[in-house]
Structures are given as structure tokens and as C-alpha cells.
Design an enzyme around this catalytic site. Structure first.
Site: not given
Ligand code: PA5
Length: 355
Positions: A55-56, A97, A99, A102, A149, A239, A255, A349
């Protein structure tokens, strides 16, 4: 119909994902100001690298698609714990990131520090913020307490501002501010048309979810420039809706991936294709898309196309992303799952954190 029942939605969407999706416009406006007082790296970049996961990480993909052909230096999105060997003291390195915890992003950040890259942390806190503060790296501190996200505009817009300024000075920054303003207004407007209060009969995002129920969504961007939107749709179906999904983009998919459809016969899972269209797709991609669409007949359960809204590339990209965010959350509701929890990611994780 549960999608038109506010009580039913509230019982499933316990952490308010739909409400967060509806805040994308205000997050984009606030995101612009998050970078206002930040002292950017001292020297102009010879390259821009954004490192982040999930999500980041999508913020880096969007940044690359928005700016790679607009600024005179390479823009690269890295989703790995290893960084390219080209990263050096002339590289602007964004460690992104939400959080700040990560593993891959922290490892990449350490490598970038060893290479003496000009590092900027983009995070709500965690170890990344601590390390960056201690080492004197600029930190874009985004509001905490959100699913990563759901914080995309907060992560993306400050980086876009800094990179636009670095690539083209005050004029480019002003041009980008106008794009962000347009995007913020458009996202608010689209939220009023696609949000949960708008009934299914007049709500294209809810209609998409209904069309996709029971299928595996396959999302194809009409051009490489909009590929991050397709990628985002796919990951949001994963997700939020908790379903497998796939994405690709024109022209690349003509392709290779298009041949794979030949293997889709009677017993195959029901795939449903969504084409993400944009006015920058170009005539050649439009023809490729029509040729591909013909080959899907009898293979995909359905195929539909949706168009971006807005004028600037940022607004158009974020309009597509907003539609996918809503559709994926509505699909979760239809499937009677809560869009917010991501148990598998949490468990992996936790597993990796064990000594
Ligand atoms: O959607 C999510 O929670 C994950 O894809 C996180 O974004 C991913 O695990 C990475 O964590 P962070 O965005 O805190 O770096």
C-alpha cells in the site's frame, strides 16, 4: 440489496474503509501541505528512487508514471529490500513506508544511507521515522492510524510536490499544485457520485461490484501510463474484497498475456475483464484493445470498460484509482467480508519477525 442498506454496510465495514475512501480528496489537499515546510535534499537529483512495499509502494509506481516523462532525470520505483547499484550521492531516495516498520523498506533505507543517497522518509512513524530523525534526514510525517492503502494521497502528494520542484523549479511546482487542486476537487465530486449513499441504480462503482461478484477480476490498463491504476485495482480486490485478481497493461499484454486466454476453456474460473481507459491511451493502444477484446469473447465471463475523469494526469489516475477502491470495498460487502483486515499480511510479517 445490502449495498443500499447503510446498516448492513456498517455492520460489515467495521473499521470504516468506505469512509476513508471518501476522504481521498481532502487527503490530497492535506498531502500538498505536508511537504510545505520540509527542507528538500540540498542538491538537485540525478535520479529519483522510491522504495516501498504494498500500500505504500504503489505511491512510487504512481509517481513514476506521472513524472518519468515530465522531468529530466530517471524516476524509479523499487519494491524490494535490494536497491539498484546506480543509487549514489546524487540520488534522491524516498523510503516510503506508512507504518515505518516494513522490513524490506528499512533494509533498502539502510543501503541508501550507506551509499550516501539524499534520503527522504515518508511515513507515519515507526523505526523509519526514528532512524531518519536521528540521522537528520527529512521526514514527511503523514497522519497515523490508517490502513496504509487508505493513505495513498498522503504518501503520494508530498513526494510529487518535492520531485516536481526538483525537476522544474517553482514553475513546475506551481503546475503540480494546480494538478493536485484539480484532483482533490474531482475526487470530492466523484465521492458524491460513487459513495455509499448513492443507490446501486445510479452508482457505477456499486454496479461494477455486482458485475464482478463471483468472478476473478482481470484489470487491464489502456496504456503503460495508467498501469499503476490497474495494479492498484488488483491489489484492492485482493486486500479489500479478499479475492484473487490479475492486472496488466497495453501494449505489453498483447505480447504475451493475450495468448494465455487460449487456455481458458469450459472448466476455467470465471474471469471478468475491466479495461481502464484514459484519453492518453492513444490510437494504437485503442486498436490493440479492440483486437484483444475480440479474443476474450467466449473466454472471459464479461468485459467492460471504464474511463478516467479529469484533465491533468494526476486527476485522471486518481479518478481511476478511486473507482477501483470503491468497487473493491463494495465487492467486500457483497461477499459479506470486512474490507479492512488483512490477516494474511499480518501473519506473514509476524512469522518473519520471529528470530
Ligand atoms: O496494504 C497493506 O497494509 C500492505 O500492503 C502494506 O502497505 C505493506 O505491507 C507495507 O507496509 P507499510 O505500508 O506500512 O510499509
Amino acid at each position: 440489496m445490502v449495498l443500499d442498506d447503510p446498516g448492513g454496510i456498517a455492520r460489515l465495514d467495521t473499521a470504516g474503509m468506505l469512509g476513508l475512501i471518501g476522504r481521498a480528496g481532502s487527503m490530497a489537499s492535506e498531502g500538498w501541505h505536508l511537504a510545505a515546510d520540509l527542507a528538500p535534499p540540498a542538491t538537485p537529483p540525478a535520479a529519483v528512487v522510491v522504495c516501498g512495499m504494498g500500500g505504500s509502494g504503489i505511491a512510487g509506481e504512481v509517481l513514476q508514471a506521472l513524472l518519468a516523462d515530465q522531468i529530466p532525470v530517471p524516476v524509479l520505483s523499487v519494491k524490494d529490500e535490494r536497491i539498484p547499484s546506480s543509487v549514489d550521492s546524487r540520488t534522491w531516495f524516498f523510503a516510503c513506508s506508512y507504518s515505518g516498520e516494513t522490513e524490506e523498506t528499512l533494509a533498502a533505507y539502510e543501503q541508501a544511507c550507506r551509499r550516501r543517497a539524499q534520503v527522504v522518509a515518508v511515513t507515519s512513524g515507526g523505526r523509519l521515522a526514528d532512524l531518519a530523525d536521528r540521522r537528520g534526514h527529512p521526514v514527511v510525517r503523514v497522519p497515523a492510524g490508517l490502513p496504509p492503502r487508505a493513505a495513498l494521497p498522503y504518501l503520494l502528494v508530498p513526494m510529487v510536490r518535492l520531485v516536481a520542484r526538483a525537476g522544474g523549479g517553482a514553475e513546475a511546482e506551481e503546475g503540480m499544485r494546480r494538478q493536485v487542486d484539480e484532483a482533490a476537487r474531482l475526487l470530492d465530486d466523484l465521492t458524491a457520485r460513487w459513495g455509499p449513499a448513492v443507490p446501486l441504480s445510479g452508482n457505477p462503482a456499486k454496479a461494477l461490484a455486482v458485475a464482478l461478484e463471483g468472478a476473478i477480476p482481470v484489470v487491464y490498463a489502456g496504456s503503460a501510463a495508467m498501469a499503476p491504476a490497474a495494479q492498484r485495482w488488483k491489489t484492492q480486490f485482493n486486500e479489500n474484497s479478499k479475492v484473487p485478481a490479475a492486472w496488466n497493461a497495453f501494449p505489453e499484454l498483447t505480447h504475451n498475456e493475450i495468448v494465455g486466454w487460449e487456455g481458458v476453456t469450459g472448466g476455467a474460473p470465471p474471469f471478468h475483464v475491466v479495461f481502464l481507459r484514459d484519453r492518453e491511451d492513444g490510437a494504437a493502444n485503442a486498436r490493440r484493445l479492440e483486437a484483444a477484446r475480440e479474443r476474450l469473447v467466449g473466454r472471459a465471463r464479461g468485459a467492460m470498460e471504464v474511463w478516467s475523469h479529469g484533465v491533468g494526469r494526476l486527476a485522471r489516475m486518481l479518478s481511476l484509482i478511486l473507482l477501483g477502491d470503491y468497487a473493491s470495498a463494495y465487492l467486500a460487502v457483497l461477499r459479506r467480508v470486512d474490507p479492512t483486515p488483512i490477516e494474511a499480511i499480518r501473519a506473514i510479517k509476524q512469522h518473519l519477525a520471529r528470530p
